[in-house]
Design a protein around this motif. Structure first.
Motif, PDB file in Angstrom:
ATOM      1  N   VAL A 178       4.042 -24.355  -3.893  1.00 44.18           N
ATOM      2  CA  VAL A 178       4.398 -24.014  -5.277  1.00 44.18           C
ATOM      3  C   VAL A 178       4.415 -22.498  -5.369  1.00 44.18           C
ATOM      4  CG1 VAL A 178       3.926 -24.418  -7.712  1.00 44.18           C
ATOM      5  CG2 VAL A 178       3.176 -26.097  -6.004  1.00 44.18           C
ATOM      6  N   GLU A 179       5.590 -21.906  -5.333  1.00 45.75           N
ATOM      7  CA  GLU A 179       5.743 -20.452  -5.248  1.00 45.75           C
ATOM      8  C   GLU A 179       7.094 -20.052  -5.824  1.00 45.75           C
ATOM      9  OE1 GLU A 179       5.576 -16.828  -5.015  1.00 45.75           O
ATOM     10  OE2 GLU A 179       3.849 -17.626  -3.892  1.00 45.75           O
ATOM     11  N   ASP A 180       7.090 -19.062  -6.752  1.00 47.04           N
ATOM     12  CA  ASP A 180       8.349 -18.656  -7.379  1.00 47.04           C
ATOM     13  C   ASP A 180       9.061 -17.547  -6.629  1.00 47.04           C
ATOM     14  OD1 ASP A 180       6.290 -16.902  -8.113  1.00 47.04           O
ATOM     15  OD2 ASP A 180       7.351 -16.277  -9.924  1.00 47.04           O
ATOM     16  N   ASP A 181       8.411 -16.893  -5.668  1.00 51.75           N
ATOM     17  CA  ASP A 181       9.057 -15.870  -4.857  1.00 51.75           C
ATOM     18  C   ASP A 181       9.759 -16.560  -3.685  1.00 51.75           C
ATOM     19  OD1 ASP A 181       9.302 -13.977  -2.560  1.00 51.75           O
ATOM     20  OD2 ASP A 181       8.457 -12.551  -4.004  1.00 51.75           O
ATOM     21  N   GLU A 182      11.071 -16.444  -3.631  1.00 55.84           N
ATOM     22  CA  GLU A 182      11.850 -17.199  -2.653  1.00 55.84           C
ATOM     23  C   GLU A 182      11.479 -16.857  -1.217  1.00 55.84           C
ATOM     24  OE1 GLU A 182      16.568 -18.127  -1.557  1.00 55.84           O
ATOM     25  OE2 GLU A 182      16.032 -16.876  -3.283  1.00 55.84           O
ATOM     26  N   ASP A 183      11.257 -15.569  -0.928  1.00 55.28           N
ATOM     27  CA  ASP A 183      10.939 -15.158   0.441  1.00 55.28           C
ATOM     28  C   ASP A 183       9.573 -15.689   0.877  1.00 55.28           C
ATOM     29  OD1 ASP A 183      13.339 -13.822   0.696  1.00 55.28           O
ATOM     30  OD2 ASP A 183      12.511 -11.902   0.029  1.00 55.28           O
ATOM     31  N   ILE A 184       8.587 -15.571  -0.004  1.00 58.92           N
ATOM     32  CA  ILE A 184       7.253 -16.058   0.333  1.00 58.92           C
ATOM     33  C   ILE A 184       7.255 -17.571   0.449  1.00 58.92           C
ATOM     34  CG2 ILE A 184       4.854 -16.234  -0.462  1.00 58.92           C
ATOM     35  CD1 ILE A 184       5.218 -13.493  -1.747  1.00 58.92           C
ATOM     36  N   ARG A 185       8.000 -18.228  -0.445  1.00 56.06           N
ATOM     37  CA  ARG A 185       8.094 -19.689  -0.385  1.00 56.06           C
ATOM     38  C   ARG A 185       8.669 -20.132   0.953  1.00 56.06           C
ATOM     39  NH1 ARG A 185      10.760 -20.347  -4.801  1.00 56.06           N
ATOM     40  NH2 ARG A 185      12.847 -20.703  -3.957  1.00 56.06           N
ATOM     41  N   ALA A 186       9.697 -19.425   1.430  1.00 56.41           N
ATOM     42  CA  ALA A 186      10.310 -19.777   2.710  1.00 56.41           C
ATOM     43  C   ALA A 186       9.346 -19.533   3.868  1.00 56.41           C
ATOM     44  CB  ALA A 186      11.590 -18.954   2.909  1.00 56.41           C
ATOM     45  N   LEU A 187       8.555 -18.450   3.800  1.00 53.80           N
ATOM     46  CA  LEU A 187       7.587 -18.154   4.851  1.00 53.80           C
ATOM     47  C   LEU A 187       6.528 -19.247   4.931  1.00 53.80           C
ATOM     48  CD1 LEU A 187       6.100 -16.348   6.912  1.00 53.80           C
ATOM     49  CD2 LEU A 187       4.998 -15.208   4.962  1.00 53.80           C
ATOM     50  N   ILE A 188       5.983 -19.634   3.785  1.00 52.24           N
ATOM     51  CA  ILE A 188       4.941 -20.667   3.777  1.00 52.24           C
ATOM     52  C   ILE A 188       5.504 -21.994   4.262  1.00 52.24           C
ATOM     53  CG2 ILE A 188       3.319 -21.961   2.347  1.00 52.24           C
ATOM     54  CD1 ILE A 188       3.196 -19.534   0.485  1.00 52.24           C
ATOM     55  N   GLU A 189       6.689 -22.316   3.775  1.00 55.03           N
ATOM     56  CA  GLU A 189       7.314 -23.583   4.158  1.00 55.03           C
ATOM     57  C   GLU A 189       7.521 -23.646   5.670  1.00 55.03           C
ATOM     58  OE1 GLU A 189      11.154 -26.362   2.866  1.00 55.03           O
ATOM     59  OE2 GLU A 189      10.908 -24.335   2.051  1.00 55.03           O
ATOM     60  N   PHE A 190       8.054 -22.578   6.243  1.00 52.17           N
ATOM     61  CA  PHE A 190       8.302 -22.545   7.687  1.00 52.17           C
ATOM     62  C   PHE A 190       6.993 -22.624   8.468  1.00 52.17           C
ATOM     63  CE2 PHE A 190       8.641 -20.083  11.646  1.00 52.17           C
ATOM     64  CZ  PHE A 190       9.618 -20.828  12.300  1.00 52.17           C
ATOM     65  N   THR A 191       5.981 -21.870   8.020  1.00 53.56           N
ATOM     66  CA  THR A 191       4.688 -21.860   8.710  1.00 53.56           C
ATOM     67  C   THR A 191       4.064 -23.249   8.739  1.00 53.56           C
ATOM     68  OG1 THR A 191       4.302 -19.554   8.057  1.00 53.56           O
ATOM     69  CG2 THR A 191       2.379 -20.844   8.730  1.00 53.56           C
ATOM     70  N   LEU A 192       4.101 -23.941   7.627  1.00 53.42           N
ATOM     71  CA  LEU A 192       3.501 -25.280   7.565  1.00 53.42           C
ATOM     72  C   LEU A 192       4.308 -26.297   8.372  1.00 53.42           C
ATOM     73  CD1 LEU A 192       2.380 -25.408   3.822  1.00 53.42           C
ATOM     74  CD2 LEU A 192       0.996 -24.898   5.854  1.00 53.42           C
ATOM     75  N   GLN A 193       5.620 -26.124   8.389  1.00 53.95           N
ATOM     76  CA  GLN A 193       6.446 -27.022   9.194  1.00 53.95           C
ATOM     77  C   GLN A 193       6.117 -26.894  10.678  1.00 53.95           C
ATOM     78  OE1 GLN A 193      10.356 -25.824   7.893  1.00 53.95           O
ATOM     79  NE2 GLN A 193      10.499 -27.492   6.388  1.00 53.95           N
ATOM     80  N   THR A 194       5.820 -25.659  11.122  1.00 52.20           N
ATOM     81  CA  THR A 194       5.467 -25.460  12.529  1.00 52.20           C
ATOM     82  C   THR A 194       4.121 -26.091  12.866  1.00 52.20           C
ATOM     83  OG1 THR A 194       4.379 -23.315  12.150  1.00 52.20           O
ATOM     84  CG2 THR A 194       6.741 -23.295  12.621  1.00 52.20           C
ATOM     85  N   GLN A 195       3.330 -26.399  11.837  1.00 50.86           N
ATOM     86  CA  GLN A 195       2.060 -27.082  12.049  1.00 50.86           C
ATOM     87  C   GLN A 195       2.179 -28.594  11.882  1.00 50.86           C
ATOM     88  OE1 GLN A 195      -0.433 -24.341   9.383  1.00 50.86           O
ATOM     89  NE2 GLN A 195      -1.810 -24.700  11.099  1.00 50.86           N
ATOM     90  N   GLY A 196       3.396 -29.068  11.737  1.00 51.26           N
ATOM     91  CA  GLY A 196       3.622 -30.507  11.695  1.00 51.26           C
ATOM     92  C   GLY A 196       3.630 -31.140  10.324  1.00 51.26           C
ATOM     93  N   PHE A 197       3.632 -30.319   9.268  1.00 46.59           N
ATOM     94  CA  PHE A 197       3.673 -30.860   7.915  1.00 46.59           C
ATOM     95  C   PHE A 197       5.100 -31.185   7.490  1.00 46.59           C
ATOM     96  CE2 PHE A 197      -0.359 -28.596   7.770  1.00 46.59           C
ATOM     97  CZ  PHE A 197      -1.157 -29.416   6.985  1.00 46.59           C
ATOM     98  N   ALA A 198       5.251 -32.260   6.728  1.00 51.08           N
ATOM     99  CA  ALA A 198       6.480 -32.506   5.988  1.00 51.08           C
ATOM    100  C   ALA A 198       6.317 -31.752   4.673  1.00 51.08           C
ATOM    101  CB  ALA A 198       6.671 -33.992   5.737  1.00 51.08           C
TER     102      ALA A 198
END
Length: 247
Positions: free
Chosen positions: A16-36
């Protein structure tokens, strides 16, 4: 209330993040840890997404449009026991959370690295999970083989993950429970903030000692500590904390 995924199932995360760049960073980081991963950009959308996706982890920006992260976290806690990481724009914003029972398990200040986020998430998922938000009731400690810690009027059923004061069950978050358990296991020990970070949060980030202060403050309020009333946790000035009985 969400109880998380079954062993071996895919873990789910909500960003849950309104900054597009930070949202993309968190999303990518969690995906690399196996999260959907599901990502949204507002507090209200985050609450709705928790209902829809039943995540195991939520990262929640403090400064969201509409309802802010604190209010969003309160609403999420009513429907989910997911781990919640609150993300703040500045270190001093954590002061806004001091004394507030937000239900967050951890706090990270921007800017942060993918390595730091991974370390925090891994540390949280090494800790046992338990449902929260059950009503406070007058009940006895279970008389079985559970490990039970006692300190004055305080009792902790470690295996059952239940804490009591004068046989009244306390509503503690999992972080508050883990913190109280560590302090009560060695009540004469003076715990440094850094030692508590390693033991409870599983992190070596020395700059996060303020995180310990936030949770100790919340725990003290739930134990019923007041300026002139009972005191259970003593601050050892310049060092850390240890247990202390009321006079």
């Amino acid at each position: 209330m969400s109880t998380g995924t079954e062993p071996g199932a895919e873990r789910r995360a909500l960003v849950v993040e309104d900054d597009e760049d930070i949202r993309a960073l968190i999303e990518f980081t969690l995906q690399t840890q196996g999260f959907a991963v599901t990502a949204v950009d507002s507090g209200l959308a985050g609450v709705d997404a928790v209902r829809a996706t039943k995540p195991d982890l939520v990262t929640l920006d403090l400064g969201l449009p509409g309802i802010d992260g604190i209010e969003a976290c309160r609403r999420i806690r009513e429907i989910s026991d997911a781990y919640v990481v609150m993300i703040t724009a500045r270190d001093d914003e954590i002061d806004r959370l001091l004394g507030l029972e937000t239900g967050a398990d951890d706090f990270i200040s921007k800017p942060f690295s993918a390595r730091e986020l991974k370390a925090r998430v891994n540390a949280m998922f090494r800790r046992p999970r338990t449902s929260e938000g059950s009503p406070v009731t007058h009940v006895p400690i279970p008389a079985d083989e559970h490990e039970v810690l006692e300190h004055g009027p305080l009792r902790v059923d470690v295996d059952g993950r239940r804490a009591f004061r004068d046989d009244v069950e306390l509503e503690l978050t999992r972080t508050e429970f883990d913190l109280l358990t560590e302090l009560m296991r060695t009540p004469a020990r003076v715990w440094t903030r850094e030692a508590l970070l390693r033991s409870v949060w599983g992190t070596e980030w020395a700059s996060d000692t303020h995180l310990v202060e936030v949770h100790v403050g919340n725990l003290r309020r739930k134990l019923g500590e007041t300026r002139d009333g009972p005191r259970y946790i003593r601050t050892v000035r310049g060092v850390g904390y240890r247990m202390e009985l009321a006079d």
